[in-house]
Design an enzyme around this catalytic site. Sequence first.
Site, PDB file in Angstrom:
ATOM      1  N   THR A  15      -2.427  -4.217 -13.518  1.00 48.33           N
ATOM      2  CA  THR A  15      -2.968  -5.025 -14.619  1.00 48.33           C
ATOM      3  C   THR A  15      -3.445  -4.182 -15.791  1.00 48.33           C
ATOM      4  O   THR A  15      -3.295  -4.569 -16.947  1.00 48.33           O
ATOM      5  CB  THR A  15      -4.182  -5.850 -14.114  1.00 48.33           C
ATOM      6  OG1 THR A  15      -3.758  -6.629 -13.019  1.00 48.33           O
ATOM      7  CG2 THR A  15      -4.723  -6.764 -15.180  1.00 48.33           C
ATOM      8  N   ASP A  59       3.862  -3.658 -10.288  1.00 42.05           N
ATOM      9  CA  ASP A  59       2.714  -4.384  -9.759  1.00 42.05           C
ATOM     10  C   ASP A  59       2.487  -3.774  -8.376  1.00 42.05           C
ATOM     11  O   ASP A  59       3.441  -3.505  -7.645  1.00 42.05           O
ATOM     12  CB  ASP A  59       3.078  -5.870  -9.633  1.00 42.05           C
ATOM     13  CG  ASP A  59       1.910  -6.713  -9.156  1.00 42.05           C
ATOM     14  OD1 ASP A  59       1.477  -7.583  -9.927  1.00 42.05           O
ATOM     15  OD2 ASP A  59       1.450  -6.521  -8.012  1.00 42.05           O
ATOM     16  N   SER A  60       1.237  -3.538  -8.018  1.00 43.00           N
ATOM     17  CA  SER A  60       0.999  -2.779  -6.791  1.00 43.00           C
ATOM     18  C   SER A  60       1.415  -3.523  -5.521  1.00 43.00           C
ATOM     19  O   SER A  60       1.445  -2.943  -4.446  1.00 43.00           O
ATOM     20  CB  SER A  60      -0.452  -2.321  -6.701  1.00 43.00           C
ATOM     21  OG  SER A  60      -1.274  -3.359  -6.245  1.00 43.00           O
ATOM     22  N   SER A  61       1.760  -4.795  -5.638  1.00 41.64           N
ATOM     23  CA  SER A  61       2.306  -5.496  -4.461  1.00 41.64           C
ATOM     24  C   SER A  61       3.661  -4.899  -4.080  1.00 41.64           C
ATOM     25  O   SER A  61       4.125  -5.057  -2.954  1.00 41.64           O
ATOM     26  CB  SER A  61       2.472  -6.982  -4.756  1.00 41.64           C
ATOM     27  OG  SER A  61       1.220  -7.523  -5.062  1.00 41.64           O
ATOM     28  N   THR A 167     -12.139  -1.497   0.748  1.00 37.95           N
ATOM     29  CA  THR A 167     -11.346  -2.706   0.967  1.00 37.95           C
ATOM     30  C   THR A 167     -11.464  -3.561  -0.281  1.00 37.95           C
ATOM     31  O   THR A 167     -12.553  -3.648  -0.847  1.00 37.95           O
ATOM     32  CB  THR A 167     -11.948  -3.529   2.134  1.00 37.95           C
ATOM     33  OG1 THR A 167     -11.964  -2.718   3.290  1.00 37.95           O
ATOM     34  CG2 THR A 167     -11.141  -4.776   2.428  1.00 37.95           C
ATOM     35  N   THR A 278     -11.819  -3.687  14.027  1.00 39.82           N
ATOM     36  CA  THR A 278     -12.460  -4.997  13.833  1.00 39.82           C
ATOM     37  C   THR A 278     -11.982  -5.691  12.555  1.00 39.82           C
ATOM     38  O   THR A 278     -11.690  -5.036  11.560  1.00 39.82           O
ATOM     39  CB  THR A 278     -14.006  -4.885  13.796  1.00 39.82           C
ATOM     40  OG1 THR A 278     -14.549  -6.167  13.455  1.00 39.82           O
ATOM     41  CG2 THR A 278     -14.496  -3.858  12.795  1.00 39.82           C
ATOM     42  N   GLN A 279     -11.929  -7.011  12.620  1.00 38.02           N
ATOM     43  CA  GLN A 279     -11.584  -7.807  11.432  1.00 38.02           C
ATOM     44  C   GLN A 279     -12.720  -7.822  10.419  1.00 38.02           C
ATOM     45  O   GLN A 279     -12.531  -8.199   9.265  1.00 38.02           O
ATOM     46  CB  GLN A 279     -11.323  -9.268  11.820  1.00 38.02           C
ATOM     47  CG  GLN A 279     -10.205  -9.456  12.781  1.00 38.02           C
ATOM     48  CD  GLN A 279      -9.979 -10.922  13.118  1.00 38.02           C
ATOM     49  OE1 GLN A 279     -10.637 -11.809  12.596  1.00 38.02           O
ATOM     50  NE2 GLN A 279      -9.026 -11.165  13.999  1.00 38.02           N
TER      51      GLN A 279
HETATM   52  N1  ASP Z   1      -1.395  -7.684  -9.188  1.00 36.06           N
HETATM   53  C1  ASP Z   1      -2.041  -6.554  -9.784  1.00 36.06           C
HETATM   54  C2  ASP Z   1      -1.598  -5.308  -9.032  1.00 36.06           C
HETATM   55  O1  ASP Z   1      -2.112  -5.039  -7.982  1.00 36.06           O
HETATM   56  C3  ASP Z   1      -3.514  -6.687  -9.776  1.00 36.06           C
HETATM   57  C4  ASP Z   1      -4.240  -5.495 -10.380  1.00 36.06           C
HETATM   58  O2  ASP Z   1      -3.678  -4.785 -11.188  1.00 36.06           O
HETATM   59  O3  ASP Z   1      -5.404  -5.297 -10.100  1.00 36.06           O
HETATM   60  O4  ASP Z   1      -0.728  -4.602  -9.502  1.00 36.06           O
END
Ligand code: ASP
Length: 342
Positions: A15, A59-61, A167, A278-279
């Site tokens: 972002t 995007d980090s996903s 986290t 642990t969760q």
């Molecule tokens: N979806 C974005 C990412 O992780 C969110 C961010 O930048 O914080 O790339």
Amino acid sequence: MSKKVSILLIYTGGTIGMVKDHPSETLRAFDFNKLVSKIPELSQLECKIESISFKNPIDSSNMNPSHWVSIATIIEEHYNRFDGFVVLQGSDTMSYSSSALSYMLENLSKPVIFTGSQLPIGDLRTDAKENLITSIQIAALQENNRAVIQEVCLYFEYKLYRANRTTKINAEHFEAFTSLNFPALVESGVHLKINQNYLLKNQKNKKLTVHKVMDTNVAIFKLFPGFSRELLQGLLNIQNLKALVFETYGAGNAPTDDWLISDLKEAIKNGLHIVNVTQCSGGSVIMGRYSTSEELKRLQLIDGGDITTEAAITKLMYLLGSGVSHKSFRTIFETSIRGELT
Ligand code: ASP
């Protein structure tokens, strides 16, 4: 006159450097050079700043271990020329990436600080400027010509954390991360408050070693009331699966059904490493505290202690990739190698 501290910014995406597509309003990564022009304040910092950008910011996903290797390689290639590194990436998978890098970069004696933002840098109310500027300032801190921070960290909303303790806990708040099992290393207020006692140091000045093999034959199984034997078996029967993060309830507890215990026992007998994590975001696994974890203890599940899931899954990838022997795997996992465990 002492020479100016030099910092390398590594822009991977996220972002912080995104713009809105019109008319859809979807956020997309854009050219990093524009990012620098959006923060003229950078020129006021008393350090030399250079930057490198991923050719295609993401995007980090979309992050995966090959991107972690790219980040590690950039740091390796520029290690002698720069005093510190600030890695810009999206927050969604930042705890995974930064935990991974903490293992991949052994014997660090310079700071590697991950940061990003919840709002794009061009947004009026952006959190990007503070995160970026303070990250650079912390990365530039020196004492007796040595870096104050000598580990992989994550900076967000006035706090510098040990990366492998973090986290992501909030998708909206500027305070997007937490580190419930380890205190912040630096707090930013009117002054930068450095918690010296908690910092890791490369005491013997050992040479940086970069590990680039991450084995992804790993999985996470999160328990939930009512999970079926079929579901767990589907996972345990995956060919080539070498290690599993078994996300349990509370202090490391699980149902006591006979089938569950026998399936885990069989998997361990067949060579699978299973770690009890642990969760809960805070606190620790204590196998044997409740009767619901006694059997897991007897099965000799690896004790995840107070490790986060992000730090556990990346530690598994790293240890498997490093060819740690089956016999010593458990002992090494249960030992803190980069401050990830108490
Ligand atoms: N979806 C974005 C990412 O992780 C969110 C961010 O930048 O914080 O790339």
